[in-house]
Design a protein around this motif. Structure first.
Motif, PDB file in Angstrom:
ATOM      1  N   LEU A  92       0.760  -1.294  -0.101  1.00  9.33           N
ATOM      2  CA  LEU A  92       0.034   0.095  -0.015  1.00  9.33           C
ATOM      3  C   LEU A  92       0.741   1.280   0.040  1.00  9.33           C
ATOM      4  O   LEU A  92       0.176   2.220  -0.269  1.00  9.33           O
ATOM      5  CB  LEU A  92      -0.848  -0.009   1.249  1.00  9.33           C
ATOM      6  CG  LEU A  92      -1.824  -1.130   1.213  1.00  9.33           C
ATOM      7  CD1 LEU A  92      -2.894  -1.028   2.502  1.00  9.33           C
ATOM      8  CD2 LEU A  92      -2.962  -0.907   0.076  1.00  9.33           C
ATOM      9  N   ASP A  93       2.353   1.010   0.217  1.00  7.31           N
ATOM     10  CA  ASP A  93       3.082   2.414   0.224  1.00  7.31           C
ATOM     11  C   ASP A  93       2.867   3.224  -0.825  1.00  7.31           C
ATOM     12  O   ASP A  93       3.197   2.682  -2.009  1.00  7.31           O
ATOM     13  CB  ASP A  93       4.430   1.765   0.622  1.00  7.31           C
ATOM     14  CG  ASP A  93       5.307   2.934   0.719  1.00  7.31           C
ATOM     15  OD1 ASP A  93       5.014   3.942   0.770  1.00  7.31           O
ATOM     16  OD2 ASP A  93       6.433   2.776   0.243  1.00  7.31           O
ATOM     17  N   GLY A  94       2.522   4.372  -0.534  1.00  3.88           N
ATOM     18  CA  GLY A  94       2.375   5.503  -1.726  1.00  3.88           C
ATOM     19  C   GLY A  94       1.238   5.193  -2.502  1.00  3.88           C
ATOM     20  O   GLY A  94       1.168   6.046  -3.449  1.00  3.88           O
ATOM     21  N   LEU A  95       0.332   4.460  -2.262  1.00  4.00           N
ATOM     22  CA  LEU A  95      -0.821   4.168  -3.024  1.00  4.00           C
ATOM     23  C   LEU A  95      -1.794   5.528  -2.465  1.00  4.00           C
ATOM     24  O   LEU A  95      -1.886   5.575  -1.315  1.00  4.00           O
ATOM     25  CB  LEU A  95      -1.814   3.099  -2.792  1.00  4.00           C
ATOM     26  CG  LEU A  95      -1.024   1.730  -3.703  1.00  4.00           C
ATOM     27  CD1 LEU A  95      -1.958   0.548  -3.445  1.00  4.00           C
ATOM     28  CD2 LEU A  95      -0.617   2.044  -4.974  1.00  4.00           C
ATOM     29  N   PRO A  96      -2.631   5.945  -3.547  1.00  2.52           N
ATOM     30  CA  PRO A  96      -3.619   7.078  -3.150  1.00  2.52           C
ATOM     31  C   PRO A  96      -4.688   6.613  -1.880  1.00  2.52           C
ATOM     32  O   PRO A  96      -4.838   5.360  -2.075  1.00  2.52           O
ATOM     33  CB  PRO A  96      -4.567   7.542  -4.172  1.00  2.52           C
ATOM     34  CG  PRO A  96      -4.199   6.174  -5.095  1.00  2.52           C
ATOM     35  CD  PRO A  96      -3.014   5.766  -4.858  1.00  2.52           C
ATOM     36  N   PHE A  97      -4.831   7.242  -0.819  1.00  3.17           N
ATOM     37  CA  PHE A  97      -5.778   6.665   0.246  1.00  3.17           C
ATOM     38  C   PHE A  97      -5.071   5.536   0.893  1.00  3.17           C
ATOM     39  O   PHE A  97      -6.085   4.731   1.670  1.00  3.17           O
ATOM     40  CB  PHE A  97      -7.246   6.538  -0.317  1.00  3.17           C
ATOM     41  CG  PHE A  97      -7.697   7.554  -0.862  1.00  3.17           C
ATOM     42  CD1 PHE A  97      -8.367   8.398  -0.024  1.00  3.17           C
ATOM     43  CD2 PHE A  97      -7.988   7.718  -2.193  1.00  3.17           C
ATOM     44  CE1 PHE A  97      -8.945   9.411  -0.806  1.00  3.17           C
ATOM     45  CE2 PHE A  97      -8.545   8.861  -2.879  1.00  3.17           C
ATOM     46  CZ  PHE A  97      -9.040   9.680  -2.227  1.00  3.17           C
ATOM     47  N   ALA A  98      -3.849   5.384   0.997  1.00  4.20           N
ATOM     48  CA  ALA A  98      -3.187   4.303   1.707  1.00  4.20           C
ATOM     49  C   ALA A  98      -3.728   4.527   3.096  1.00  4.20           C
ATOM     50  O   ALA A  98      -3.643   5.889   3.835  1.00  4.20           O
ATOM     51  CB  ALA A  98      -1.726   4.502   1.686  1.00  4.20           C
ATOM     52  N   PRO A  99      -4.334   3.397   3.870  1.00  2.00           N
ATOM     53  CA  PRO A  99      -4.786   3.502   5.230  1.00  2.00           C
ATOM     54  C   PRO A  99      -3.828   3.727   6.328  1.00  2.00           C
ATOM     55  O   PRO A  99      -3.839   2.832   7.123  1.00  2.00           O
ATOM     56  CB  PRO A  99      -5.833   2.347   5.265  1.00  2.00           C
ATOM     57  CG  PRO A  99      -5.127   1.355   4.319  1.00  2.00           C
ATOM     58  CD  PRO A  99      -4.542   2.347   3.206  1.00  2.00           C
ATOM     59  N   THR A 100      -2.921   4.607   6.069  1.00  2.00           N
ATOM     60  CA  THR A 100      -1.893   4.883   7.226  1.00  2.00           C
ATOM     61  C   THR A 100      -1.580   6.259   7.529  1.00  2.00           C
ATOM     62  O   THR A 100      -1.984   7.239   6.500  1.00  2.00           O
ATOM     63  CB  THR A 100      -0.417   3.994   6.867  1.00  2.00           C
ATOM     64  OG1 THR A 100      -0.103   4.735   5.636  1.00  2.00           O
ATOM     65  CG2 THR A 100      -0.648   2.741   6.867  1.00  2.00           C
ATOM     66  N   ILE A 101      -1.384   6.869   8.786  1.00  2.00           N
ATOM     67  CA  ILE A 101      -0.582   8.083   8.812  1.00  2.00           C
ATOM     68  C   ILE A 101       0.920   7.771   9.076  1.00  2.00           C
ATOM     69  O   ILE A 101       1.248   7.042   9.853  1.00  2.00           O
ATOM     70  CB  ILE A 101      -1.218   8.554  10.182  1.00  2.00           C
ATOM     71  CG1 ILE A 101      -2.810   9.317   9.570  1.00  2.00           C
ATOM     72  CG2 ILE A 101      -0.417   9.721  10.786  1.00  2.00           C
ATOM     73  CD1 ILE A 101      -3.438   9.958  10.875  1.00  2.00           C
ATOM     74  N   ALA A 102       1.721   8.477   8.227  1.00  2.00           N
ATOM     75  CA  ALA A 102       2.919   7.946   8.247  1.00  2.00           C
ATOM     76  C   ALA A 102       4.035   9.284   7.984  1.00  2.00           C
ATOM     77  O   ALA A 102       3.413  10.174   7.442  1.00  2.00           O
ATOM     78  CB  ALA A 102       3.194   7.019   7.237  1.00  2.00           C
ATOM     79  N   TRP A 103       5.394   9.250   8.216  1.00  2.00           N
ATOM     80  CA  TRP A 103       6.267  10.164   8.014  1.00  2.00           C
ATOM     81  C   TRP A 103       7.642   9.552   7.604  1.00  2.00           C
ATOM     82  O   TRP A 103       7.864   8.568   8.478  1.00  2.00           O
ATOM     83  CB  TRP A 103       6.190  11.279   8.920  1.00  2.00           C
ATOM     84  CG  TRP A 103       6.870  12.592   8.429  1.00  2.00           C
ATOM     85  CD1 TRP A 103       8.139  13.151   8.784  1.00  2.00           C
ATOM     86  CD2 TRP A 103       6.150  13.466   7.453  1.00  2.00           C
ATOM     87  NE1 TRP A 103       8.115  14.452   8.027  1.00  2.00           N
ATOM     88  CE2 TRP A 103       7.077  14.605   7.240  1.00  2.00           C
ATOM     89  CE3 TRP A 103       4.759  13.470   6.796  1.00  2.00           C
ATOM     90  CZ2 TRP A 103       6.679  15.705   6.593  1.00  2.00           C
ATOM     91  CZ3 TRP A 103       4.605  14.605   5.920  1.00  2.00           C
ATOM     92  CH2 TRP A 103       5.468  15.581   5.708  1.00  2.00           C
ATOM     93  N   PRO A 104       8.384   9.988   6.596  1.00  2.00           N
ATOM     94  CA  PRO A 104       9.794   9.368   6.455  1.00  2.00           C
ATOM     95  C   PRO A 104      10.525   9.524   7.602  1.00  2.00           C
ATOM     96  O   PRO A 104      10.579  10.783   8.260  1.00  2.00           O
ATOM     97  CB  PRO A 104       9.944  10.009   5.138  1.00  2.00           C
ATOM     98  CG  PRO A 104       9.251  11.094   5.004  1.00  2.00           C
ATOM     99  CD  PRO A 104       8.237  11.221   5.624  1.00  2.00           C
TER     100      PRO A 104
END
Ligand SMILES: [Zn+2]
Lengths: 279, 483
Positions: free
Chosen positions: A171-183
């Motif tokens: 799912l990484d980088g897909l639109p509406f990926a169901p995560t809240i993330a930061w590099p």
């Protein structure tokens, strides 16, 4: 690393608090007939088990279509009671969704832009989904059962199987990926929390408040945010790399429910609104 | 929520496409409504629209109705003895009927159903229940129903009562109708117990007995402490009011909040005088008859009778020409109940002999998208045509029951004489002032009264109109509660 922790934690805290404020201020349209019940908990668990498998098995374009449809509908019904006029709701929904899709799919865009947008979209989605459940009559008992079942599932899926890792990678980088993330750094690995964990963290204070009163809700919020804060800290200090959040949240929910239910019976929505009218 | 969403879809499929109701889904729907009310205190927005049937514009309504009429006509022609011979004689193909053709099918008179009810039962259906009318005249009419039809009707009634909030699980329901009225009693009591309320049947016993039961205190868990819902006939309600006020009862002795009253003409005078005994109650009026069950009418707040167009076809027919009446013209109601509400015995264009006037829009009431008529004016055979127009039982009853001097229910009769009608009525005490007041009240309601006969003893009346309360059920002498 520190920046990533702060960004993720900020989104977590904001979504939990916004969900709480939204719960008191806005009423979502509920179906003419129907109350959240144990059958719905069962359906949710089946979905939680099946949907990741679907995401892993379906062609990538189909996953994008499914995520986009889900994202659009969640955004729409979240804004509905807030913005009221239907063209305005569509405008806001489409702008947000468009930005998410564009930053995800357009070439040569710094992925940080996508994460920034998607985090906001997910934050709004948490507010919407949690309120949809709580305002459909979800009981604290249902949330506790769901939490307990997910704790078991999460333990198996995340720790014992490579499933969750595969899913995050997919799912990484897909639109509406169901995560809240930061590099974490420019090289690419990121710190994140799954949407499901966040929804459970944010819905529990709402149903506890409805069931047992304001204090129960505030305690639920404090325990939930405290647990996630500690988990992020332990990632920060390198104790763990990937952690099944529900393994901690689930038992916490069960304990709180057990504590309160011994003191007073769970209120219905009607009883809650009689005791604590909104506006 | 998922279960109840599926049940709602299944229900909508029956309503929209006339497929038979699924009893399990109806049951789920009742559970869903109960759970929703318990959790939220009320149903969500749009529940009335959802459960009240589709809102149809004129063209769609005609389209839906002719398709459903055809379906029922095909079944009738192919599967019942009565209509197969009729369609053969007529030379009409029931599957190609147009709206205009409907009037070519002869109305089905009461007599036909009375003489041979079996000829109306569809081959291949599985009738389980024969109900007979409690008719106030002559041999009773019979109609057959399947067990499914009765269960479905009970569940649909439960849904309707719950949706309107007229019956809730806290209610205690007294049914004071004839014990022989098996169809109405069965469906109604099933609805009540499915909702979770308590019901009991008193039958048409001595009014003193019925009042004693109505005022009895109860200590049932989760229930109100007195009977809260009364289901009865207009004339028996009149007897209760008369007996209750004479025996010194007052509103503080009762906990009735809803009275469902029907089966006969319900007058404004009856309702007003009833409130003296029971206090501020809400009256629930509807129209239904065994032969066309369960297609009936609901009263709106403006006093119209409304028929839901997807459940059946209502025609108002000129009794002289058997053709559709003109606006404002009185006619008899001719009724065709549709599938999925009616499955075992089929009737097409059943002549109810009940007189009404059509009401044309635009209407402003809450049921404005349903077919509307005035309230019942009375049975055709009881109405009288004079040189200046009709005199209906309703006019006579309204005029008489509005007066305190006339005991409830008004025992009266009327017949044609030269220049108008003669009216006879039982009163408490005969004097000249009451004679004037009755004459005036009748004239105010347009009755061309030429002769007026007053009696203190009702048994002396010569042409008394029949009353359902006279279907009295007896008790052993000792078991009557003495007041
Ligand atoms: Zn009306």
């Amino acid at each position: 690393m520190v920046l990533a922790s702060i960004v993720v934690l900020f989104h977590v805290v904001t979504s939990v608090i916004l969900a709480w404020l939204y719960f008191r201020r806005y009423t979502m349209t509920r179906p003419p007939i129907g109350v959240f019940n144990l059958g719905d908990v069962a359906v949710m668990l089946v979905m939680v088990i099946l949907v990741p498998l679907l995401y892993l098995m379906l062609p990538i374009w189909m996953v994008i279509v499914l995520l986009t449809l889900a994202g659009l509908s969640i955004l729409y019904f979240t804004w509905e009671p807030v913005l009221k006029s239907s063209w305005f709701i569509w405008l806001v929904t489409l702008v947000l969704a468009g930005a998410d899709l564009f930053t995800a799919l357009a070439p040569d865009i710094n992925p940080v832009w996508f994460l920034a947008i998607n985090n906001i979209v997910m934050l709004i989605s948490v507010v919407g989904v949690t309120n949809l459940w709580a305002q459909s009559g979800m009981k604290a008992r249902h949330a506790a059962i769901l939490g307990a079942a997910l704790a078991v599932y999460d333990l198996i899926a995340t720790s014992l199987l490579p499933l969750m890792n595969d899913l995050f990678a997919r799912l990484d980088g897909l639109p509406f990926a169901p995560t809240i993330a930061w590099p974490i750094n420019a090289a690419g690995p990121w710190l994140g929390i799954g949407l499901g964990d966040l929804v459970l963290t944010a819905v529990f204070p709402l149903v506890m408040r409805k069931a047992f009163g304001r204090m129960a809700g505030i305690f639920a919020m404090a325990f939930g945010l405290g647990a996630i804060g500690l988990l992020i800290l332990s990632v920060l200090f390198g104790f763990v790399e990937i952690f099944p959040v529900m393994v901690v949240l689930g038992p916490l929910m069960v304990c709180q429910y057990a504590y309160w239910i011994q003191r007073r019976p769970e209120r219905t929505t009607w009883q809650y609104l009689q005791a604590e009218p909104t506006k | 929520m998922f279960e109840s969403a599926f049940a709602q879809l299944r229900y909508a499929a029956s309503v929209l496409f006339a497929v038979p109701f699924d009893l399990r889904s109806l049951d789920r729907l009742v559970d869903g409504i109960l759970a929703t009310k318990q959790e939220f205190g009320s149903l969500g927005a749009d529940s009335a629209e959802f459960l009240g049937g589709p809102e149809l514009d004129e063209e769609t309504r005609r389209d839906v109705q002719i398709r459903r009429f055809r379906k029922q006509a095909v079944r009738a022609a192919e599967e019942t003895d009565y209509y197969s011979s009729q369609f053969t004689t007529l030379g009409v193909d029931p599957s190609r009927l147009t709206f205009e053709d409907i009037a070519r099918i002869p109305v089905t008179p009461k007599k036909a159903l009375l003489n041979n009810p079996d000829a109306f039962v569809r081959r291949g259906s599985n009738p389980a229940f024969r109900t007979t009318t409690t008719g106030t005249t002559g041999k009773p009419t019979s109609v057959y129903f399947t067990a499914r039809e009765i269960q479905a009707t009970g569940l649909l009634a439960a849904i309707s009562f719950l949706q309107s909030g007229q019956i809730t699980p806290e209610d205690i329901v007294q049914i004071s109708t004839s014990s022989r009225a098996t169809l109405g009693n069965t469906c109604f009591s099933q609805a009540v117990q499915r909702i979770g309320a308590v019901w009991y049947q008193t039958g048409l016993v001595d009014p003193a007995q019925a009042l004693a039961l109505l005022s009895e205190s109860h200590h049932l868990p989760g229930k109100k402490n007195r009977a809260s819902f009364l289901n009865t006939y207009a004339s028996y309600l009149g007897e209760l009011v008369e007996c209750g006020l004479n025996s010194g009862y007052s509103p503080k002795d009762f906990g009735v909040d809803h009275i469902s009253v029907g089966g006969e003409i319900v007058t404004e005078g009856l309702k007003r005088r009833c409130r003296k005994l029971f206090g501020s109650v809400e009256f629930i009026q509807s129209y239904a008859m065994t032969e066309t069950w369960p297609f009936g009418a609901t009263f709106c707040e403006e006093g119209h009778l409304h028929f839901e167009p997807s459940q059946g076809l209502l025609e108002i027919v000129d009794p002289d020409t058997a053709q559709p009446g003109k606006p404002g013209q009185t006619g008899t109601m001719v009724v065709t109940p549709f599938a999925p509400y009616r499955e075992a015995s089929v009737v097409l264009r059943y002549d109810t002999e009940d007189l009404v006037q059509p009401v044309f829009g635009p209407l402003g009431c809450s049921l404005k998208h349903w077919t509307a008529t005035t309230d019942l004016l009375g049975k055709l055979r009881l109405a009288i045509r004079t040189a200046n127009g009709w005199v209906y039982p309703r006019q006579i009853r309204e005029a008489l029951e509005s007066l305190e001097e006339v005991p409830l229910p008004a025992r009266c009769g009327f017949w044609a004489i030269e220049g108008g009608v003669a009216v006879e009525v039982a009163v408490r005490k005969i004097d000249s002032s009451i004679r004037n007041r009755i004459g005036q009240s009748l004239e105010e309601r347009g009755v061309p009264v030429c002769e007026l006969y007053l009696e203190e003893d009702p048994s002396q009346l010569q042409h008394q109109l029949p009353l359902r309360c006279d279907l009295r059920e007896i008790l052993f002498e000792r078991s009557v509660i003495k007041l």
